[in-house]
Scaffold this motif. Sequence first.
Motif, mmCIF file in Angstrom:
data_model
loop_
_atom_site.group_PDB
_atom_site.id
_atom_site.type_symbol
_atom_site.label_atom_id
_atom_site.label_comp_id
_atom_site.label_asym_id
_atom_site.label_seq_id
_atom_site.Cartn_x
_atom_site.Cartn_y
_atom_site.Cartn_z
ATOM 1 N N GLN A 1 -22.968 -28.543 28.825
ATOM 2 C CA GLN A 1 -21.900 -29.021 29.908
ATOM 3 C C GLN A 1 -21.612 -27.773 30.820
ATOM 4 O OE1 GLN A 1 -21.001 -31.814 30.266
ATOM 5 N NE2 GLN A 1 -22.124 -32.494 28.500
ATOM 6 N N LEU A 2 -21.588 -26.347 30.501
ATOM 7 C CA LEU A 2 -21.590 -25.391 31.543
ATOM 8 C C LEU A 2 -22.747 -25.480 32.403
ATOM 9 C CD1 LEU A 2 -20.021 -22.370 29.450
ATOM 10 C CD2 LEU A 2 -19.374 -23.493 31.399
ATOM 11 N N ASN A 3 -24.078 -25.656 31.822
ATOM 12 C CA ASN A 3 -25.275 -25.644 32.619
ATOM 13 C C ASN A 3 -25.208 -26.834 33.735
ATOM 14 O OD1 ASN A 3 -26.329 -23.444 31.473
ATOM 15 N ND2 ASN A 3 -27.297 -24.689 29.714
ATOM 16 N N LYS A 4 -24.737 -27.967 33.217
ATOM 17 C CA LYS A 4 -24.663 -29.066 33.970
ATOM 18 C C LYS A 4 -23.619 -28.675 35.133
ATOM 19 C CE LYS A 4 -25.904 -32.759 30.933
ATOM 20 N NZ LYS A 4 -25.461 -34.283 30.433
ATOM 21 N N ARG A 5 -22.371 -28.247 35.020
ATOM 22 C CA ARG A 5 -21.571 -27.920 35.872
ATOM 23 C C ARG A 5 -21.894 -27.011 37.028
ATOM 24 N NH1 ARG A 5 -16.164 -25.783 33.375
ATOM 25 N NH2 ARG A 5 -15.623 -25.758 35.525
ATOM 26 N N SER B 1 -17.817 -19.070 45.957
ATOM 27 C CA SER B 1 -16.758 -18.181 45.291
ATOM 28 C C SER B 1 -16.616 -19.060 43.953
ATOM 29 C CB SER B 1 -15.682 -18.025 45.965
ATOM 30 O OG SER B 1 -14.488 -17.290 45.076
ATOM 31 N N MET B 2 -16.355 -20.329 43.862
ATOM 32 C CA MET B 2 -16.186 -21.053 42.787
ATOM 33 C C MET B 2 -17.534 -21.027 41.832
ATOM 34 S SD MET B 2 -14.088 -24.260 44.269
ATOM 35 C CE MET B 2 -13.566 -24.815 42.651
ATOM 36 N N LEU B 3 -18.662 -21.020 42.507
ATOM 37 C CA LEU B 3 -19.870 -21.028 41.824
ATOM 38 C C LEU B 3 -20.058 -19.501 41.099
ATOM 39 C CD1 LEU B 3 -22.737 -22.406 41.002
ATOM 40 C CD2 LEU B 3 -23.758 -21.534 42.986
ATOM 41 N N SER B 4 -19.804 -18.730 41.896
ATOM 42 C CA SER B 4 -19.946 -17.457 41.176
ATOM 43 C C SER B 4 -18.998 -17.135 40.005
ATOM 44 C CB SER B 4 -19.553 -16.353 42.175
ATOM 45 O OG SER B 4 -20.439 -16.401 43.149
ATOM 46 N N LYS B 5 -17.665 -17.980 39.984
ATOM 47 C CA LYS B 5 -16.861 -17.783 38.908
ATOM 48 C C LYS B 5 -17.491 -18.449 37.760
ATOM 49 C CE LYS B 5 -12.865 -17.050 36.778
ATOM 50 N NZ LYS B 5 -13.143 -17.701 35.462
ATOM 51 N N LEU B 6 -17.772 -19.790 38.021
ATOM 52 C CA LEU B 6 -18.412 -20.503 36.929
ATOM 53 C C LEU B 6 -19.625 -19.962 36.212
ATOM 54 C CD1 LEU B 6 -18.186 -23.144 35.341
ATOM 55 C CD2 LEU B 6 -19.624 -24.285 37.197
ATOM 56 N N GLU B 7 -20.588 -19.482 37.112
ATOM 57 C CA GLU B 7 -21.669 -18.645 36.575
ATOM 58 C C GLU B 7 -21.389 -17.359 35.798
ATOM 59 O OE1 GLU B 7 -23.888 -17.779 40.162
ATOM 60 O OE2 GLU B 7 -25.358 -19.652 39.426
ATOM 61 N N GLN B 8 -20.243 -16.541 36.037
ATOM 62 C CA GLN B 8 -19.852 -15.565 35.400
ATOM 63 C C GLN B 8 -19.354 -16.128 33.866
ATOM 64 O OE1 GLN B 8 -16.643 -13.364 37.200
ATOM 65 N NE2 GLN B 8 -16.186 -12.364 35.256
ATOM 66 N N ASP B 9 -18.513 -17.129 34.098
ATOM 67 C CA ASP B 9 -18.045 -17.772 32.746
ATOM 68 C C ASP B 9 -19.140 -18.190 31.763
ATOM 69 O OD1 ASP B 9 -15.601 -17.528 33.538
ATOM 70 O OD2 ASP B 9 -15.276 -19.772 34.282
ATOM 71 N N ARG B 10 -20.095 -18.956 32.467
ATOM 72 C CA ARG B 10 -21.428 -19.151 31.620
ATOM 73 C C ARG B 10 -22.003 -17.729 31.000
ATOM 74 N NH1 ARG B 10 -26.531 -22.028 33.949
ATOM 75 N NH2 ARG B 10 -26.744 -20.169 35.271
ATOM 76 N N THR B 11 -22.206 -16.781 31.610
ATOM 77 C CA THR B 11 -22.626 -15.501 31.081
ATOM 78 C C THR B 11 -22.057 -15.019 29.774
ATOM 79 O OG1 THR B 11 -23.677 -15.077 33.402
ATOM 80 C CG2 THR B 11 -23.437 -13.337 31.773
#
Length: 673
Positions: free
Chosen positions: A584-588, A395-405
């Motif tokens: 940094q977003l990609n690294k996270r 769930s946290m990964l999905s949220k982070l990927e959405q932020d990156r998009t």
Amino acid sequence: MTTALESRIAEFARWRAEMIAGIESYKAWLDTNGIADIQQSLRIYDLIENLKHERMTLALLAEFSRGKTELINALLFGHYKRRILPSDIGRTTMSPTELFHDSGDAPYVRLLPIETRRRSETIASLKRKPVEWIKIGLDPDSETALAEALRTLAQTKTVSRDEAKALGLYDEPAEGAAAGEPDQVEIPAWRHALINYPHPLLTSGLVILDTPGLNALGSEPELTMSMIPNAHAVLFLLAMDTGVTRSDLEVWRKHVEPRVTRRLAVLNKIDLLWDDIKTDEEIRESIDRQLEETARLLDLPTRSVLPLSAKRALVARIRGDRASLEKSGIENLERLLADEIIPAKQEIMRTTVQREIGAMVEASRQSIVAQFNAARAEHKTLAELAGKNRDVAQSMLSKLEQDRTEYLETVERYQDTHEVLSRQATALLKTLSDEALETLVNKDRQYIEGAWSTAGLFKSMQGLFNHFTAQSNRIIRYADDILSLVEEAYAHFHDKAGFEKLSPPPLNMEKHGLAMHRLEQVAVEFCHHPKQILTEKHFLVTNFYNSLVAEARRIFEVTRADTQAWLRASMLPLNTAIKEHETQLNKRVDNLRKLQHNLHSVGDRSKQIEQQLLALRAQHDVLVGIKKNLAAQPTDTEASASVAPKPSAPPALDSANDAQARNLEAAAPGQAA
């Protein structure tokens, strides 16, 4: 004995060395962290080299026999036991002379033959051709040899009247003068002189420009167009017994007052008032009256007009007579020069460093802040993952990927704006290119060179400046458009991506417009001066026009350099932050994906991030220290005491630096949530 001026200029040299050390410490930081690129390294190298060779020019202006040469003797050669520069009754300095020190060459005097006036080359261009000059070595350890070598400055030669006319050095007899013209005319042997001499004042960066009387201002256009206006200060010498004469006032109002910011006047030869009949109080009252009248006529503050006896100052220094030296007034002049010239030059240099390197340092600091914030966000995510299962991690990964998009979509929209900005910048710089200037100049060159009447010359000159004005207006319009786009980009990323709200630096085009306007005024005065109406035109027109174009080219080059520096400074911090945020977003995302399959490694990763936060904090402190040193005011000796803070002992963060810096201080490792 070290004078106040020597001490102050030595302090300037130390301050300049510290400024250079601060820039070199930033380059070392870039190299250590492996993030220096070729373009940055070249810019830093060029700036350091320019700072090392920066000089302050003091121009001396006066009519003949006002004591300019004697004043230079007192300033630079008083430690010898004799007069070094030729200083007798009548004309002694026959050509413009520059005194400076170049440590890369042995002491010398270089003399430019007067015959070069026949050619269309400017003095500035001839300086780049050593073969054109007569070079004589100087021996500073032998006062006799030194004085003998410098006597060449006063050399003259006798030529035919036609030759003098061809060189632009013959004045037609005034109307009503006695009939008949001389067949032979005495003219200076040299057009310009360069003296490389290792005096402490000159070694620390002072250049003294000695002009050979006011008549030279009309015969050598380069003096009035560039040499005098570009001086950091003008020292105008007058005689105590004559005060401000009509010719003095004309030159002051035409060549000094409208074109030079820092202006000082000296009433020389006060020793003429010293006698055994008047009391000291009566002498003082006479001097004060003349000082007040001079200040009124020249529209100067009273403190900018000083009494002096250059002759007595030289004699006092040769004899070591302390009382006579104080009475001569030269020490008051040296203190005033130190207070007027050096702080202004330091501020110019500090502004240049801030413009060129300040944006780079700020971009590096922003990069560290972005890395710190990303690492702190990841540390917080790891804390939330502790003891959780893979579903929570997903769930946290999905949220982070959405932020990156969403962020990448924002970047894409920014790129559209950036492309518009780049096109505008390219168009702007094209108007400032050498090719653009050549096109502008060549339109009018043939008409100006063919204009034998003053009216035709003025008409053609006016056409040239109309072109310049139109070009300047285009530059201002482009700059306004670019500034709007830059401000829009900053605001967009502040609102959409949470970046620090930055304000792009202002682009000041006014000073370049004023410089071009002053050049136009010089052209107008030239075309309307009675001497030009009565004199053979071909030589004057050609030399005047070439000097005009050379100065216009310099103004365009400075304008282009300032615009390029502004474009870099306005966008570099934002572009760096955008790139770093994406990295940094990609690294996270990558790190969270790895942790999703091995939740037991969360603790190890947290410790790694804490070490990373500590290292980033130290790097940030180094950059803040460098930034403070580069921005330090010249008088801030405490700030300049430590130029290159080391990571092992970083300076405390300035609480007023910005919100992100305070976040760095607050979120030290072990405290990060």
